[in-house]
Design a protein around this motif. Structure first.
Motif, PDB file in Angstrom:
ATOM      1  N   ASN A 229     -10.442  27.551 -15.482  1.00 56.58           N
ATOM      2  CA  ASN A 229      -9.974  27.972 -14.162  1.00 56.58           C
ATOM      3  C   ASN A 229      -8.835  28.976 -14.344  1.00 56.58           C
ATOM      4  O   ASN A 229      -7.666  28.649 -14.180  1.00 56.58           O
ATOM      5  N   PRO A 230      -9.149  30.213 -14.711  1.00 57.62           N
ATOM      6  CA  PRO A 230      -8.097  31.189 -15.055  1.00 57.62           C
ATOM      7  C   PRO A 230      -7.208  31.579 -13.884  1.00 57.62           C
ATOM      8  O   PRO A 230      -6.106  32.081 -14.095  1.00 57.62           O
ATOM      9  N   ASP A 231      -7.653  31.365 -12.658  1.00 51.48           N
ATOM     10  CA  ASP A 231      -6.848  31.737 -11.499  1.00 51.48           C
ATOM     11  C   ASP A 231      -5.805  30.686 -11.133  1.00 51.48           C
ATOM     12  O   ASP A 231      -4.983  30.919 -10.240  1.00 51.48           O
ATOM     13  N   ALA A 232      -5.859  29.509 -11.783  1.00 45.97           N
ATOM     14  CA  ALA A 232      -4.967  28.414 -11.399  1.00 45.97           C
ATOM     15  C   ALA A 232      -3.502  28.786 -11.595  1.00 45.97           C
ATOM     16  O   ALA A 232      -2.653  28.435 -10.773  1.00 45.97           O
ATOM     17  N   LEU A 233      -3.194  29.504 -12.672  1.00 47.92           N
ATOM     18  CA  LEU A 233      -1.805  29.849 -12.957  1.00 47.92           C
ATOM     19  C   LEU A 233      -1.249  30.806 -11.908  1.00 47.92           C
ATOM     20  O   LEU A 233      -0.126  30.617 -11.409  1.00 47.92           O
ATOM     21  N   ALA A 234      -2.021  31.816 -11.549  1.00 46.49           N
ATOM     22  CA  ALA A 234      -1.565  32.781 -10.548  1.00 46.49           C
ATOM     23  C   ALA A 234      -1.443  32.136  -9.174  1.00 46.49           C
ATOM     24  O   ALA A 234      -0.464  32.361  -8.454  1.00 46.49           O
ATOM     25  N   ARG A 235      -2.424  31.324  -8.809  1.00 44.54           N
ATOM     26  CA  ARG A 235      -2.355  30.651  -7.509  1.00 44.54           C
ATOM     27  C   ARG A 235      -1.216  29.653  -7.464  1.00 44.54           C
ATOM     28  O   ARG A 235      -0.539  29.499  -6.441  1.00 44.54           O
ATOM     29  N   GLY A 236      -0.995  28.954  -8.584  1.00 48.22           N
ATOM     30  CA  GLY A 236       0.123  28.024  -8.630  1.00 48.22           C
ATOM     31  C   GLY A 236       1.460  28.724  -8.487  1.00 48.22           C
ATOM     32  O   GLY A 236       2.372  28.223  -7.817  1.00 48.22           O
ATOM     33  N   GLY A 237       1.587  29.910  -9.101  1.00 48.67           N
ATOM     34  CA  GLY A 237       2.824  30.663  -8.948  1.00 48.67           C
ATOM     35  C   GLY A 237       3.051  31.106  -7.517  1.00 48.67           C
ATOM     36  O   GLY A 237       4.178  31.061  -7.004  1.00 48.67           O
TER      37      GLY A 237
ATOM     38  N   GLN B 260       7.250  26.418 -20.576  1.00 46.96           N
ATOM     39  CA  GLN B 260       6.836  26.813 -21.922  1.00 46.96           C
ATOM     40  C   GLN B 260       7.144  28.268 -22.243  1.00 46.96           C
ATOM     41  O   GLN B 260       7.461  28.585 -23.393  1.00 46.96           O
ATOM     42  N   GLU B 261       7.055  29.158 -21.271  1.00 47.55           N
ATOM     43  CA  GLU B 261       7.304  30.572 -21.550  1.00 47.55           C
ATOM     44  C   GLU B 261       8.782  30.810 -21.830  1.00 47.55           C
ATOM     45  O   GLU B 261       9.649  30.214 -21.193  1.00 47.55           O
TER      46      GLU B 261
ATOM     47  N   GLN C   4      -2.309  23.059  -9.173  1.00 49.04           N
ATOM     48  CA  GLN C   4      -2.037  24.450  -9.517  1.00 49.04           C
ATOM     49  C   GLN C   4      -0.536  24.704  -9.619  1.00 49.04           C
ATOM     50  O   GLN C   4      -0.073  25.420 -10.518  1.00 49.04           O
ATOM     51  N   ILE C   5       0.241  24.109  -8.727  1.00 51.48           N
ATOM     52  CA  ILE C   5       1.697  24.242  -8.810  1.00 51.48           C
ATOM     53  C   ILE C   5       2.211  23.611 -10.101  1.00 51.48           C
ATOM     54  O   ILE C   5       3.069  24.182 -10.794  1.00 51.48           O
ATOM     55  N   ILE C   6       1.701  22.430 -10.430  1.00 56.31           N
ATOM     56  CA  ILE C   6       2.112  21.769 -11.668  1.00 56.31           C
ATOM     57  C   ILE C   6       1.732  22.620 -12.869  1.00 56.31           C
ATOM     58  O   ILE C   6       2.497  22.737 -13.836  1.00 56.31           O
ATOM     59  N   THR C   7       0.571  23.232 -12.834  1.00 60.59           N
ATOM     60  CA  THR C   7       0.133  24.101 -13.926  1.00 60.59           C
ATOM     61  C   THR C   7       1.092  25.262 -14.103  1.00 60.59           C
ATOM     62  O   THR C   7       1.471  25.610 -15.239  1.00 60.59           O
ATOM     63  N   TYR C   8       1.520  25.867 -13.009  1.00 56.26           N
ATOM     64  CA  TYR C   8       2.468  26.986 -13.099  1.00 56.26           C
ATOM     65  C   TYR C   8       3.807  26.516 -13.656  1.00 56.26           C
ATOM     66  O   TYR C   8       4.404  27.186 -14.517  1.00 56.26           O
TER      67      TYR C   8
ATOM     68  N   GLY D  51       0.812  -1.207   0.000  1.00 54.09           N
ATOM     69  CA  GLY D  51       0.000   0.000   0.000  1.00 54.09           C
ATOM     70  C   GLY D  51       0.850   1.264   0.000  1.00 54.09           C
ATOM     71  O   GLY D  51       2.077   1.215  -0.044  1.00 54.09           O
ATOM     72  N   GLY D  52       0.182   2.412   0.065  1.00 53.62           N
ATOM     73  CA  GLY D  52       0.885   3.690   0.089  1.00 53.62           C
ATOM     74  C   GLY D  52       0.268   4.685  -0.877  1.00 53.62           C
ATOM     75  O   GLY D  52      -0.786   4.436  -1.475  1.00 53.62           O
ATOM     76  N   PRO D  53       0.922   5.846  -1.046  1.00 52.57           N
ATOM     77  CA  PRO D  53       0.360   6.906  -1.899  1.00 52.57           C
ATOM     78  C   PRO D  53       0.269   6.473  -3.365  1.00 52.57           C
ATOM     79  O   PRO D  53       1.158   5.811  -3.891  1.00 52.57           O
ATOM     80  N   GLU D  54      -0.806   6.893  -4.008  1.00 52.00           N
ATOM     81  CA  GLU D  54      -1.022   6.632  -5.427  1.00 52.00           C
ATOM     82  C   GLU D  54      -1.315   7.942  -6.146  1.00 52.00           C
ATOM     83  O   GLU D  54      -1.858   8.875  -5.559  1.00 52.00           O
ATOM     84  N   LEU D  55      -0.953   7.994  -7.424  1.00 48.22           N
ATOM     85  CA  LEU D  55      -1.300   9.160  -8.233  1.00 48.22           C
ATOM     86  C   LEU D  55      -2.799   9.167  -8.501  1.00 48.22           C
ATOM     87  O   LEU D  55      -3.388   8.110  -8.753  1.00 48.22           O
ATOM     88  N   PRO D  56      -3.416  10.330  -8.458  1.00 51.25           N
ATOM     89  CA  PRO D  56      -4.856  10.377  -8.739  1.00 51.25           C
ATOM     90  C   PRO D  56      -5.131  10.190 -10.221  1.00 51.25           C
ATOM     91  O   PRO D  56      -4.270  10.421 -11.073  1.00 51.25           O
ATOM     92  N   GLU D  57      -6.327   9.764 -10.517  1.00 46.89           N
ATOM     93  CA  GLU D  57      -6.730   9.621 -11.910  1.00 46.89           C
ATOM     94  C   GLU D  57      -7.160  10.973 -12.464  1.00 46.89           C
ATOM     95  O   GLU D  57      -7.527  11.880 -11.729  1.00 46.89           O
ATOM     96  N   GLY D  58      -7.092  11.086 -13.775  1.00 47.27           N
ATOM     97  CA  GLY D  58      -7.501  12.325 -14.412  1.00 47.27           C
ATOM     98  C   GLY D  58      -6.331  13.254 -14.678  1.00 47.27           C
ATOM     99  O   GLY D  58      -5.181  12.978 -14.286  1.00 47.27           O
ATOM    100  N   PRO D  59      -6.584  14.385 -15.349  1.00 46.76           N
ATOM    101  CA  PRO D  59      -5.508  15.333 -15.677  1.00 46.76           C
ATOM    102  C   PRO D  59      -4.924  15.978 -14.427  1.00 46.76           C
ATOM    103  O   PRO D  59      -5.642  16.274 -13.468  1.00 46.76           O
ATOM    104  N   LEU D  60      -3.615  16.210 -14.462  1.00 44.97           N
ATOM    105  CA  LEU D  60      -2.912  16.828 -13.341  1.00 44.97           C
ATOM    106  C   LEU D  60      -2.583  18.294 -13.599  1.00 44.97           C
ATOM    107  O   LEU D  60      -1.996  18.952 -12.732  1.00 44.97           O
ATOM    108  N   VAL D  61      -2.932  18.792 -14.775  1.00 47.19           N
ATOM    109  CA  VAL D  61      -2.714  20.194 -15.127  1.00 47.19           C
ATOM    110  C   VAL D  61      -4.075  20.857 -15.265  1.00 47.19           C
ATOM    111  O   VAL D  61      -4.952  20.346 -15.974  1.00 47.19           O
ATOM    112  N   GLU D  62      -4.254  21.986 -14.592  1.00 47.91           N
ATOM    113  CA  GLU D  62      -5.533  22.685 -14.642  1.00 47.91           C
ATOM    114  C   GLU D  62      -5.744  23.321 -16.018  1.00 47.91           C
ATOM    115  O   GLU D  62      -4.798  23.758 -16.680  1.00 47.91           O
TER     116      GLU D  62
END
Length: 282
Positions: free
Chosen positions: A159-167, A241-242, A230-234, A143-154
Motif C-alpha cells: 500500500n504505497p499511498d499509505a505514508l502520503a495519506r497518513g501524512g 525513523q527518518e 495510515q496516521i500511525i504508519t506516517y 464494555g467499550g472500545p477495543e484495539l483491533p486485531e492484526g497489524p496497526l502499521v500499513e
C-alpha cells in the motif's frame, strides 16, 4: 311536528335513569380489566425476575479474574468497587473499554501519584501481561472500545499511498496540538500535548480511539480504522525513523534553520572580532 307532551318527557327521564347503571357497569368492568392486566404483568415479572438478576452477575474469564485481583489491590481506591468511580478521586470505568486501560496503564499514566492538571507519562507499574489482564477485566465489566486485531502499521510495499495519506491526515487532525514534527506542545491551564517519538502503534491507536485527557475522540465516523492505521504508519515510519533534517539542534523538524542561525551568529561574531583585531593592529 310532534308535540313534547308530559308523557314523552317522563319517558326520556326514565330512559336516562335506566342508562346510568349501564355506564357505571362499563367503568367498573374497565377497572377490573386494568387490575387484571397489572396483576398478570406483575406475575410475569415475578416469574422471570430471578433469571434476570442472575444474568447481572457477570461470569469473568480467567484473564479477567486475574485483572480483578490486580484492580482490587491497585485501582479500587480511586475507581471504586466494580469500576463505579469515587467522587473526587477517580471517574467511572464503565464503558471506557480495554483500549483506554491499555493506553493509560501501559504508558504509566495510571495509577496517578497525585491529582494534577494532567497525568504525565512515567515508567509503567504493570508489565504487559498484567496490563492485558486489567484491560480485560474492565472490558468485561462494562464494555467499550477495543484495539483491533492484526497489524496497526500499513505495509507500504503493498500500500504505497499509505505514508502520503497518513501524512496528510496527520497534518489536518494532529499538528494543531502535537506539532508538525510530533514533538508535542503546550495547551491551556498547565496541560500539554505529549510528544509522539516514543509512542507505540498500540498506544497511538488507543489514544485516537479513546481520547485521553484533552485529546478528542476520533471515532470510526471521524477517522476510519484504515485512516487511523495510515496516521500511525506516517508517525512510525516518517517521524520516528527518518533522520531529523534539523540536525542535532532542531526546531521540531522545520529543517536546517537552527544550523543556519548558529552559523550566521557565529560567523558575524567572528567577523566583528576579526575587524576589531585588524583595526587594533593597524
Amino acid at each position: 311536528m310532534t308535540s313534547d307532551t308530559p308523557a314523552r318527557r317522563r319517558a326520556r327521564v326514565f330512559s336516562r335513569r335506566r342508562g346510568a347503571p349501564s355506564r357505571a357497569r362499563r367503568r367498573l368492568g374497565a377497572a377490573v380489566r386494568m387490575i387484571a392486566a397489572l396483576a398478570l404483568a406483575g406475575g410475569v415479572y415475578t416469574a422471570f425476575a430471578p433469571g434476570a438478576f442472575a444474568e447481572d452477575t457477570v461470569q469473568l474469564s480467567a484473564v479477567a479474574q486475574e485483572g480483578k485481583a490486580l484492580y482490587d489491590t491497585s485501582c479500587i481506591t480511586c475507581h471504586g468497587r466494580d469500576g463505579q468511580g469515587v467522587e473526587g478521586r477517580g471517574p467511572s470505568l464503565i464503558g471506557v473499554g480495554s483500549a483506554s486501560v491499555e493506553f493509560q496503564v501501559g504508558t504509566g499514566r495510571m495509577p496517578m501519584t497525585r491529582q494534577e492538571a494532567q497525568a504525565e507519562q512515567k515508567p509503567p507499574q504493570f508489565d504487559d501481561a498484567q496490563t492485558e489482564q486489567l484491560a480485560q477485566y474492565v472490558q468485561e465489566l462494562g464494555g467499550g472500545p477495543e484495539l483491533p486485531e492484526g497489524p496497526l502499521v500499513e505495509d507500504i510495499k503493498t500500500n504505497p499511498d499509505a505514508l502520503a495519506r497518513g501524512g496528510e491526515l496527520f497534518r489536518v487532525n494532529c499538528t494543531s496540538c502535537h506539532g508538525f514534527g510530533g514533538g508535542g506542545g503546550a495547551l491551556s491551564s498547565g496541560k500539554f500535548a505529549p510528544g509522539l517519538h516514543d509512542a507505540t502503534a498500540e498506544q497511538l491507536y488507543a489514544a485516537m480511539l479513546t481520547g485521553p485527557q484533552n485529546m478528542p475522540v476520533f471515532g470510526d465516523n471521524q477517522l476510519t480504522p484504515d485512516q487511523k492505521k495510515q496516521i500511525i504508519t506516517y508517525i512510525q515510519l516518517q517521524l520516528q525513523q527518518e533522520k531529523d533534517p534539523g540536525g542535532l539542534f532542531n526546531l521540531g523538524r522545520y529543517g536546517p534553520s537552527t544550523e543556519g542561525m548558529a552559523i550566521f551568529l557565529v560567523g558575524i561574531t567572528l567577523l566583528v572580532f576579526t575587524s576589531l583585531w585588524i583595526a587594533g593592529k593597524s
